[in-house]
Design a protein around this motif. Sequence first.
Motif, PDB file in Angstrom:
ATOM      1  N   ALA A  15       0.836  -1.201   0.000  1.00  0.00           N
ATOM      2  CA  ALA A  15       0.000   0.000   0.000  1.00  0.00           C
ATOM      3  C   ALA A  15       0.868   1.248   0.000  1.00  0.00           C
ATOM      4  N   GLY A  16       1.953   1.209   0.731  1.00  0.00           N
ATOM      5  CA  GLY A  16       2.883   2.326   0.730  1.00  0.00           C
ATOM      6  C   GLY A  16       3.477   2.554  -0.643  1.00  0.00           C
ATOM      7  N   LEU A  17       3.841   1.469  -1.310  1.00  0.00           N
ATOM      8  CA  LEU A  17       4.374   1.557  -2.669  1.00  0.00           C
ATOM      9  C   LEU A  17       3.344   2.167  -3.612  1.00  0.00           C
ATOM     10  N   ASP A  18       2.108   1.747  -3.489  1.00  0.00           N
ATOM     11  CA  ASP A  18       1.044   2.295  -4.342  1.00  0.00           C
ATOM     12  C   ASP A  18       0.884   3.801  -4.117  1.00  0.00           C
ATOM     13  N   THR A  46      18.573  -2.286   5.652  1.00  0.00           N
ATOM     14  CA  THR A  46      18.196  -2.809   6.975  1.00  0.00           C
ATOM     15  C   THR A  46      16.969  -3.717   6.947  1.00  0.00           C
ATOM     16  N   PHE A  47      16.283  -3.830   5.813  1.00  0.00           N
ATOM     17  CA  PHE A  47      15.125  -4.710   5.733  1.00  0.00           C
ATOM     18  C   PHE A  47      15.521  -6.054   5.126  1.00  0.00           C
ATOM     19  N   GLY A  48      14.960  -7.107   5.668  1.00  0.00           N
ATOM     20  CA  GLY A  48      15.252  -8.443   5.181  1.00  0.00           C
ATOM     21  C   GLY A  48      14.354  -8.863   4.042  1.00  0.00           C
ATOM     22  N   ALA A  49      14.591 -10.083   3.568  1.00  0.00           N
ATOM     23  CA  ALA A  49      13.851 -10.604   2.429  1.00  0.00           C
ATOM     24  C   ALA A  49      12.349 -10.650   2.689  1.00  0.00           C
ATOM     25  N   ASP A  50      11.956 -10.896   3.940  1.00  0.00           N
ATOM     26  CA  ASP A  50      10.531 -10.996   4.237  1.00  0.00           C
ATOM     27  C   ASP A  50       9.795  -9.692   3.990  1.00  0.00           C
ATOM     28  N   ALA A  51      10.494  -8.575   4.149  1.00  0.00           N
ATOM     29  CA  ALA A  51       9.890  -7.269   3.867  1.00  0.00           C
ATOM     30  C   ALA A  51      10.020  -6.888   2.393  1.00  0.00           C
ATOM     31  N   ILE A  52      11.058  -7.383   1.746  1.00  0.00           N
ATOM     32  CA  ILE A  52      11.333  -6.998   0.360  1.00  0.00           C
ATOM     33  C   ILE A  52      10.482  -7.779  -0.634  1.00  0.00           C
ATOM     34  N   VAL A  53      10.271  -9.062  -0.377  1.00  0.00           N
ATOM     35  CA  VAL A  53       9.545  -9.910  -1.330  1.00  0.00           C
ATOM     36  C   VAL A  53       8.146  -9.367  -1.668  1.00  0.00           C
ATOM     37  N   PRO A  54       7.355  -8.881  -0.685  1.00  0.00           N
ATOM     38  CA  PRO A  54       6.045  -8.324  -1.056  1.00  0.00           C
ATOM     39  C   PRO A  54       6.140  -7.110  -1.979  1.00  0.00           C
ATOM     40  N   ILE A  55       7.229  -6.335  -1.845  1.00  0.00           N
ATOM     41  CA  ILE A  55       7.407  -5.169  -2.710  1.00  0.00           C
ATOM     42  C   ILE A  55       7.764  -5.614  -4.130  1.00  0.00           C
ATOM     43  N   ILE A  56       8.583  -6.654  -4.223  1.00  0.00           N
ATOM     44  CA  ILE A  56       8.884  -7.226  -5.539  1.00  0.00           C
ATOM     45  C   ILE A  56       7.601  -7.765  -6.167  1.00  0.00           C
ATOM     46  N   THR A 217      15.686  12.298 -11.854  1.00  0.00           N
ATOM     47  CA  THR A 217      15.432  11.108 -12.671  1.00  0.00           C
ATOM     48  C   THR A 217      15.407   9.845 -11.818  1.00  0.00           C
ATOM     49  N   HIS A 218      15.987   9.933 -10.615  1.00  0.00           N
ATOM     50  CA  HIS A 218      16.002   8.816  -9.667  1.00  0.00           C
ATOM     51  C   HIS A 218      15.627   9.355  -8.291  1.00  0.00           C
ATOM     52  N   VAL A 219      14.560   8.840  -7.699  1.00  0.00           N
ATOM     53  CA  VAL A 219      14.180   9.234  -6.346  1.00  0.00           C
ATOM     54  C   VAL A 219      14.372   8.029  -5.434  1.00  0.00           C
ATOM     55  N   ARG A 220      14.945   8.273  -4.265  1.00  0.00           N
ATOM     56  CA  ARG A 220      15.335   7.199  -3.344  1.00  0.00           C
ATOM     57  C   ARG A 220      14.374   7.209  -2.150  1.00  0.00           C
ATOM     58  N   VAL A 221      13.427   6.287  -2.158  1.00  0.00           N
ATOM     59  CA  VAL A 221      12.337   6.321  -1.181  1.00  0.00           C
ATOM     60  C   VAL A 221      12.344   5.037  -0.348  1.00  0.00           C
ATOM     61  N   GLY A 222      12.459   5.195   0.970  1.00  0.00           N
ATOM     62  CA  GLY A 222      12.498   4.038   1.850  1.00  0.00           C
ATOM     63  C   GLY A 222      11.320   3.947   2.788  1.00  0.00           C
ATOM     64  N   SER A 223      11.268   4.857   3.777  1.00  0.00           N
ATOM     65  CA  SER A 223      10.254   4.749   4.832  1.00  0.00           C
ATOM     66  C   SER A 223       8.828   4.867   4.306  1.00  0.00           C
ATOM     67  N   ALA A 224       8.615   5.640   3.251  1.00  0.00           N
ATOM     68  CA  ALA A 224       7.273   5.768   2.696  1.00  0.00           C
ATOM     69  C   ALA A 224       6.778   4.466   2.059  1.00  0.00           C
ATOM     70  N   ILE A 225       7.715   3.569   1.764  1.00  0.00           N
ATOM     71  CA  ILE A 225       7.353   2.273   1.185  1.00  0.00           C
ATOM     72  C   ILE A 225       7.376   1.168   2.240  1.00  0.00           C
ATOM     73  N   PHE A 226       8.474   1.098   2.985  1.00  0.00           N
ATOM     74  CA  PHE A 226       8.688  -0.014   3.919  1.00  0.00           C
ATOM     75  C   PHE A 226       8.226   0.294   5.351  1.00  0.00           C
ATOM     76  N   GLY A 227       7.948   1.561   5.654  1.00  0.00           N
ATOM     77  CA  GLY A 227       7.688   1.953   7.028  1.00  0.00           C
ATOM     78  C   GLY A 227       8.994   2.365   7.694  1.00  0.00           C
ATOM     79  N   HIS A 228       8.885   2.862   8.912  1.00  0.00           N
ATOM     80  CA  HIS A 228      10.079   3.355   9.598  1.00  0.00           C
ATOM     81  C   HIS A 228      10.909   2.203  10.139  1.00  0.00           C
ATOM     82  N   ARG A 229      12.209   2.385  10.072  1.00  0.00           N
ATOM     83  CA  ARG A 229      13.116   1.359  10.569  1.00  0.00           C
ATOM     84  C   ARG A 229      13.154   1.381  12.094  1.00  0.00           C
ATOM     85  N   GLY A 230      13.318   0.204  12.666  1.00  0.00           N
ATOM     86  CA  GLY A 230      13.365   0.100  14.122  1.00  0.00           C
ATOM     87  C   GLY A 230      14.682   0.563  14.710  1.00  0.00           C
TER      88      GLY A 230
END
Length: 230
Positions: A15-18, A46-56, A217-230
């Motif tokens: 949903a964050g990605l959308d 800092t995010f593992g595969a479990d958080a990355i796979v849904p974004i892929i 041409t390249h925007v680097r977006v983390g927390s808005a997609i994955f949420g805040h890091r712990g």
Amino acid sequence: MTDESSAAITEGPSAGLDAVEREIVAACAQARRDRASVTLVAVSKTFGADAIVPIIAAGQRVFGENRVQEAKAKWPGLMSGYADLSVHLIGPLQSNKAKEAVALFDAIHSVDRPSVCQALAKEIKSQSRHPELFVQLNTGEEPQKAGVSPAEADGFIAACRETYGLAISGVMCIPPVDEAPAPHFALTAKIAARNGLKNLSMGMSADFALAIQFGATHVRVGSAIFGHRG
């Protein structure tokens, strides 16, 4: 970030990605730019595969990492299942990690000193692999931050090309956290233009829409997609 984007984060990473995608589309429309002219780099540090796979699974294909070792530990496995993934190094690069960086990354956003240039040139030639290269600018001239000062940017870019034979495709900046980003985006775009560089890596979760207005041409977006890091 809009309220819509912030709310979407709580619903899950896709949903964050959308929400980020909608904001990019709106920013491009406002700037009268083609959506295809902006690459979203989803910052997965800092995010593992479990958080990355849904974004892929949601369709994202370009990701950003800060550290060579962290990326080396998790991305080869992820890439084995998806042939079209692209991973960018957006954090600082030590010259002794150049071999691994050239082997793993499709783009390196943090070229900022002669020792790194020399190491990259050697490995690019040795491996016959050519990641896209960005010169990192320190537009705020912050002593604690990596990057080339604006006054030295033209000379450094020339040295990258002429001394080390590097094909520089663009420039990257990270504005000071306590300053308005617009002047830093404008300065970065000006330096790129006068050096004939088409790519601008600038803009993060809080200001990527503004960066698009200034030509990112390249925007680097983390927390808005994955949420805040712990």
